[in-house]
Write an enzyme that holds these catalytic residues in place. Sequence first.
Site, PDB file in Angstrom:
ATOM      1  N   SER A 119      40.757  17.315  70.491  1.00  0.00           N
ATOM      2  CA  SER A 119      41.761  16.274  70.706  1.00  0.00           C
ATOM      3  C   SER A 119      41.449  15.538  72.009  1.00  0.00           C
ATOM      4  CB  SER A 119      43.146  16.912  70.780  1.00  0.00           C
ATOM      5  OG  SER A 119      44.116  15.919  70.961  1.00  0.00           O
ATOM      6  N   ALA A 120      41.378  14.204  71.945  1.00  0.00           N
ATOM      7  CA  ALA A 120      40.922  13.421  73.107  1.00  0.00           C
ATOM      8  C   ALA A 120      41.868  13.511  74.300  1.00  0.00           C
ATOM      9  CB  ALA A 120      40.749  11.958  72.700  1.00  0.00           C
ATOM     10  N   HIS A 121      43.191  13.643  74.037  1.00  0.00           N
ATOM     11  CA  HIS A 121      44.114  13.531  75.181  1.00  0.00           C
ATOM     12  C   HIS A 121      44.108  14.766  76.075  1.00  0.00           C
ATOM     13  CE1 HIS A 121      47.838  15.876  73.993  1.00  0.00           C
ATOM     14  NE2 HIS A 121      47.319  15.742  72.788  1.00  0.00           N
ATOM     15  N   THR A 128      41.977   3.058  57.857  1.00  0.00           N
ATOM     16  CA  THR A 128      41.171   2.224  58.748  1.00  0.00           C
ATOM     17  C   THR A 128      41.097   2.921  60.101  1.00  0.00           C
ATOM     18  OG1 THR A 128      41.886   0.266  57.580  1.00  0.00           O
ATOM     19  CG2 THR A 128      41.007  -0.067  59.803  1.00  0.00           C
ATOM     20  N   GLN A 164      41.965  23.061  73.520  1.00  0.00           N
ATOM     21  CA  GLN A 164      42.131  23.283  74.957  1.00  0.00           C
ATOM     22  C   GLN A 164      40.803  23.469  75.686  1.00  0.00           C
ATOM     23  OE1 GLN A 164      44.742  23.102  76.943  1.00  0.00           O
ATOM     24  NE2 GLN A 164      46.339  22.852  75.402  1.00  0.00           N
ATOM     25  N   CYS A 182      54.697  21.533  73.580  1.00  0.00           N
ATOM     26  CA  CYS A 182      55.161  21.266  72.223  1.00  0.00           C
ATOM     27  C   CYS A 182      56.385  22.096  71.901  1.00  0.00           C
ATOM     28  CB  CYS A 182      54.048  21.538  71.219  1.00  0.00           C
ATOM     29  SG  CYS A 182      53.433  23.194  71.333  1.00  0.00           S
TER      30      CYS A 182
HETATM   31  N1  PLP Z   1      45.842  23.156  69.354  1.00  0.00           N
HETATM   32  C1  PLP Z   1      46.060  23.529  70.629  1.00  0.00           C
HETATM   33  C2  PLP Z   1      45.495  24.825  71.125  1.00  0.00           C
HETATM   34  C3  PLP Z   1      46.807  22.710  71.486  1.00  0.00           C
HETATM   35  O1  PLP Z   1      47.024  23.098  72.744  1.00  0.00           O
HETATM   36  C4  PLP Z   1      47.325  21.491  70.979  1.00  0.00           C
HETATM   37  C5  PLP Z   1      48.159  20.621  71.833  1.00  0.00           C
HETATM   38  O2  PLP Z   1      48.788  21.067  72.768  1.00  0.00           O
HETATM   39  C6  PLP Z   1      47.051  21.143  69.650  1.00  0.00           C
HETATM   40  C7  PLP Z   1      46.315  21.999  68.867  1.00  0.00           C
HETATM   41  C8  PLP Z   1      47.564  19.874  69.065  1.00  0.00           C
HETATM   42  O3  PLP Z   1      46.823  18.766  69.505  1.00  0.00           O
HETATM   43  P1  PLP Z   1      47.439  17.293  69.404  1.00  0.00           P
HETATM   44  O4  PLP Z   1      48.420  17.162  70.520  1.00  0.00           O
HETATM   45  O5  PLP Z   1      46.272  16.373  69.563  1.00  0.00           O
HETATM   46  O6  PLP Z   1      48.057  17.178  68.061  1.00  0.00           O
END
Ligand code: PLP
Length: 393
Positions: free
Chosen positions: A201-203, A239, A181, A329
Amino acid sequence: MTDRIYFDHSATTPLDPRVAASMDLPHGEVFGNPSSLHFEGRQARELVDRARGYVATLLGASPSEIVFTASGTEADNLALLGVFRCGKEDAPGHMITSAIEHPAILETCRFLEHNGVQVTYLPVDEYGLVDPDDLAKAFRPDTRLVSVMAANNVVGTLQPIAELARITKEHDVLFHTDAVQSVGKVPLDVNRVPVDMVSMSAHKLHGPKGIGALYVRAGVRLQPVIFGGGQEHGLRSATENVAGIVGFGTAAQLAVADMGDEAARLVQLRERILAGLRETLPQAYLIGHPFKRLPGHLCVGFAGQEGESIRLLLSLDEAGVAVSSGSACSAHKASEPSYVLLAMGFDPIRARGTLRVTLGRFNTKVEVDRFLQILTQAVNALRPVASYAGFTR
Ligand code: PLP
């Protein structure tokens, strides 16, 4: 769709058009396998290596310390499982984490516990902060890893990572932080902070989905969780996702280029929302730390109306505003109390009723003002504030 307001950047961010353009690897001409020796392979390898350098600059790391993964979740799994797979089957050992980690850490901890590892879950205070003294007291002779997130996804609180990492190194134990985050939004320099591993994480920074990375400090020994052709220093066979990696690289470049200015802009927008709420909805209260928080992150509750948070979210959505009731999530558990808020001392009723408003690069003051109007109407249309006594937070 165009005039919708997207305020859910902690769930995911829209792809920056400059990132999208960089991923259109000259209309499919660069398609080689980066492991191939021929021209097409070398072309792809060059792009991957360049992007690795950009991602490394997010942390002041060396490119050889970046391991690309398919997500932040996978980076978290690799960090934890990678440490505990390094021998010692007869004495699995102990790790320390916090009670408010993302499920990518907590579920991996549960798996480790099933395999004999003992895990200490540090408590947090009412703001979601870990007390460094609690960490100092939790070490055991067999502690092998500490993992504490840099910023919490639900409440936005920033942990004192530098201090926690320093205490951990005094005990000669490895330190990992899930910075999914915070990376690209709040500085973290591995030359100043003695972290051993960092998940990204790129997104979450206007890059593509399905690509993440784990920073692994040179000299730290890890075992892979995926086996195969030995890509990514043998730590993540498969890959490479070349387009995803290139997009991550561009997203990193853009984030590094104006991290300070963008953070200041987001703090202003965040504080404008908070000031507006105080004026129009006095029952609103801020959750998490007032200033030790992610620049664009607000988590609020409405006293006496906590049971209405899903209705509120849906009516905002109908009015064209995307926000979250907690973390994306766990949307399927939206009506359950948040384990993060419970750990912060909220009672189960208040722990169900949060609104998470998270801002990003393309949000504007005009959107903030429109949001405040829409939110005020939506909250006022809910059932009147119930008289609800007996809670402290
Ligand atoms: N860790 C944290 C603190 C997150 O907020 C998230 C996603 O919301 C993740 C890990 C997981 O990342 P990813 O969506 O790239 O699997």
